[in-house]
Design an enzyme around this catalytic site. Structure first.
Site, PDB file in Angstrom:
ATOM      1  CB  ALA A   1      -0.916  -0.002   1.229  1.00  0.00           C
ATOM      2  CB  CYS A   2       0.402   4.585  -1.508  1.00  0.00           C
ATOM      3  SG  CYS A   2       0.378   4.020  -3.222  1.00  0.00           S
ATOM      4  N   GLY A   3       1.694   5.199   1.155  1.00  0.00           N
ATOM      5  CA  GLY A   3       1.595   5.931   2.406  1.00  0.00           C
ATOM      6  C   GLY A   3       1.211   7.367   2.105  1.00  0.00           C
TER       7      GLY A   3
ATOM      8  CG  ASN B   1      -2.960   3.796   1.078  1.00  0.00           C
ATOM      9  OD1 ASN B   1      -2.672   2.864   0.339  1.00  0.00           O
ATOM     10  ND2 ASN B   1      -3.039   3.654   2.392  1.00  0.00           N
TER      11      ASN B   1
END
Length: 626
Positions: free
Chosen positions: A39-41, A275
């Site tokens: 996952a992105c932050g 995200n």
């Protein structure tokens, strides 16, 4: 690109401390259980009091570094999938540049000037050509060009792949020959950016590869690149300059899933950082393309065609979501309302909404105009006037928030990305499914979920519009006796492509248990398009799976986020709100029995183009009379 999340160069990175603390791993398990996160932050820091200062940037950059484990990294272990930060335009930082051109920027009216952050081609001749094309287009859009500022950068801190693909990075400064400021200027800059993209393409420069405008606004600016979190502040020297002051910062660390990393695809985009994934993307793109010739609004006049296409299937899901959000915001919606329309919560079975019918009415009205952009998605957004975060209806992405006693608010994918003494914390918590939190930078308010939604829902009388225009289908009993003899039924089933497996395994099971039959995921059935046998219509379609693994949704146990209801009729103009757009026919399921179909035929919607041309009559389907 491989999916290494953590850079193992101790001289350049310290995110290990942010993940597990200074004492090493807190348990005896495998390190990859902590390091590997798909996952992105993303997050934001804001000062609701409105005071711009460099401390916001000093907090945002380390917070971004602590999200390094949420990003992807190249095989060179030094070129990140992307990291970036969006802030208010740092006018004090730019003041010396303007002073050289005899402009005291700090004494000028607020939001009079626009700043564009531009990625130009590496080739010097192409860069000159791109500037000339942009300048020509800006003049045609009645913008006065003050000049170009070369953004100070430090390329030697980049990884090998990032450095090889690094664009020339410059800022173009403009003001409106029409005298536009604020929202009007941002709208003019939006048109200029899009028309510049068309002009550049006509001259052979590929948008997103040769040339890209990261941001073009009188309020916000985006610094981003194909870098690791810790490198962003080292690469962009502006970010560590004490004169770089802002009252908010949106930051993002990217983990590339559906597209290969490129400098322009780093986030934040122009309005948001995302995200997650938009798993309804294909449908969202198709619906927006279908709307292109029917959308209109007085603020655009005949210029809306300049913005077509509103979406692009070659872009990432985040970029397309940002494009649609920007269209709504530049048309006049606030970001809070726009995201309530685009990313609605699961409102139909929401117990907390029983005492807030006006919010349900808002969602009901827009459910027939805008299809949801479904996640999983955590969205952090800002237009320079408001900043906030929201989760989609499923709530499958983490969003922690913290409010300090001195008024600073922080939202992030992780708790503790900013070191705040416990005695300075006034409130902390997390966003739930469909919830929002925001800061109004003009009124200096921190707005919570229901407060936001009640304000938006009270702006128009949605309930009276629904009562006046919308009709709802009443459930009708099924016919009890058989309508076809066995031979006729078999003939009809054969004609329409039903086989023994369809009837015995699927139809019978659904009719007797009210559930869909369970099958294995694997399907080795030959493609219907290549078959010489009669096929059901739906056999020609195949499910498209997301390229990442998301938690499954059980439509029985999680019916709070599942619904089969739909609305029939002409979709209204998404940009221009009108009461008559509520004129739709709501059904609780796309499957109608004979009586329900007849009720629809007898309704006021009989002359509508969506009405089926065939109706059930005397035991068979016949063409309805005009």
């Amino acid at each position: 690109m491989d999916n290494t999340r953590v850079n193992h160069n101790p001289e350049q990175n310290h995110q290990q401390d942010c993940i597990v603390g200074n004492m090493g791993y807190p348990y005896s398990g495998q390190p990859w259980l902590v390091e590997e996160r798909d996952a992105c932050g993303v997050g934001f820091i804001a000062n609701p009091s409105g005071g711009a200062n460099h401390s916001i940037i000093q907090k945002a950059l380390p917070a971004l570094t602590c999200l390094e484990h949420r990003g992807g990294c190249s095989a060179d272990q030094d070129s990140g999938d992307g990291a970036g930060i969006m802030t208010a335009i740092p006018w004090e930082l730019l003041a010396p540049w303007f002073a050289e051109r005899n402009i005291d920027i700090l004494q000028e009216p607020e939001f009079k000037f626009g700043v564009g952050m531009v990625f130009l081609p590496q080739d010097a001749d192409l860069a000159i050509k791109a500037r000339e094309i942009i300048e020509t287009d800006l003049k045609q859009e009645e913008l006065v060009i003050i000049g170009w500022r070369e953004v100070p950068v430090k390329p030697e801190v980049l990884g090998v792949q990032a450095r090889e693909n690094q664009p020339r990075i410059e800022q173009v400064m403009v003001y409106s020959a029409k005298g536009n400021t604020g929202d009007d200027l941002d709208r003019q800059l939006f048109l200029a950016r899009r028309s510049s993209g068309v002009a550049l393409k006509q001259d052979g420069l590929v948008w997103g590869e040769d040339i890209y405008i990261c941001s073009f606004s009188c309020r916000t600016i985006v610094y981003k690149g194909m870098v690791r979190s810790a490198i962003l502040g080292e690469f962009y020297l502006d970010l560590v300059n004490p004169d770089y002051k802002s009252n908010f910062a949106v930051y993002h660390r990217r983990f590339s899933t559906n597209t290969m990393p490129r400098w322009p695809l780093a986030q934040p985009m122009r309005l948001l950082g995302h995200n997650g994934e938009i798993n309804t993307l294909l449908g969202n793109i198709n619906w927006m393309r279908a709307r292109e010739n029917v959308l209109a609004h007085p603020v655009w006049g005949d210029r809306l065609k300049t913005l077509i296409p509103f979406v692009d299937a070659t872009n990432s899901d985040s970029a397309n979501l940002d494009n649609c959000l920007e269209l709504l915001v530049r048309t006049g919606r606030c970001p809070l309302e726009a995201l309530m329309i685009m990313v609605p919560e699961a409102y139909q079975n929401q117990p907390n909404l029983k005492d807030l019918p006006e919010i349900t009415d808002f969602y009901e009205y827009y459910s027939g105009i805008q299809e949801p952009w479904d996640g999983p998605a955590l969205l952090v957004f800002s237009d320079g006037k408001q900043i906030g975060a929201c989760l989609d209806r499923n709530g499958l992405r983490p969003a922690r928030y913290c409010i300090t006693k001195d008024g600073v608010i922080m939202v992030s994918s992780e708790a503790g990305v900013v070191d705040i003494p416990e005695d300075q914390i006034q409130e902390k918590g997390r966003l739930g499914p469909g919830q929002m939190i925001a800061v109004d930078l003009s009124t200096h308010e921190v707005l919570k979920n229901w407060q936001i939604k009640q304000r938006v829902a009270h702006e128009h009388p949605y309930r009276s519009w629904l009562e006046q225009y919308r009709q709802e289908a009443e459930p009708q009993a099924f016919i009890g006796e058989k309508q076809l003899a066995p031979d006729s039924l078999l003939q009809q089933q054969t004609a329409f492509g039903y086989g023994a497996e369809d009837v015995d395994i699927q139809i019978s099971d659904m009719a007797s248990t009210a559930k869909e039959a369970t099958f294995c995921m694997g399907d080795d059935t030959p493609l219907a398009v290549l078959s010489d046998k009669p096929q059901l219509l739906y056999n020609y379609f195949k499910q498209r799976f997301a390229q990442v693994t998301n938690p499954p949704i059980d439509p029985l146990r999680e019916r709070i986020v599942m619904s089969l209801s739909m609305q029939l009729g002409k979709r209204g103009n998404l940009l221009d709100l009108k009461p008559e757009d509520a004129r739709l026919y709501k059904i609780n399921s796309p499957l109608l029995n004979e009586a329900e179909l007849e009720a629809l035929r007898q309704s006021d919607f009989r002359g509508s183009p969506f009405l089926p041309s065939m109706v059930w009559k005397e035991g068979r389907m016949v063409r309805r009379s005009p």
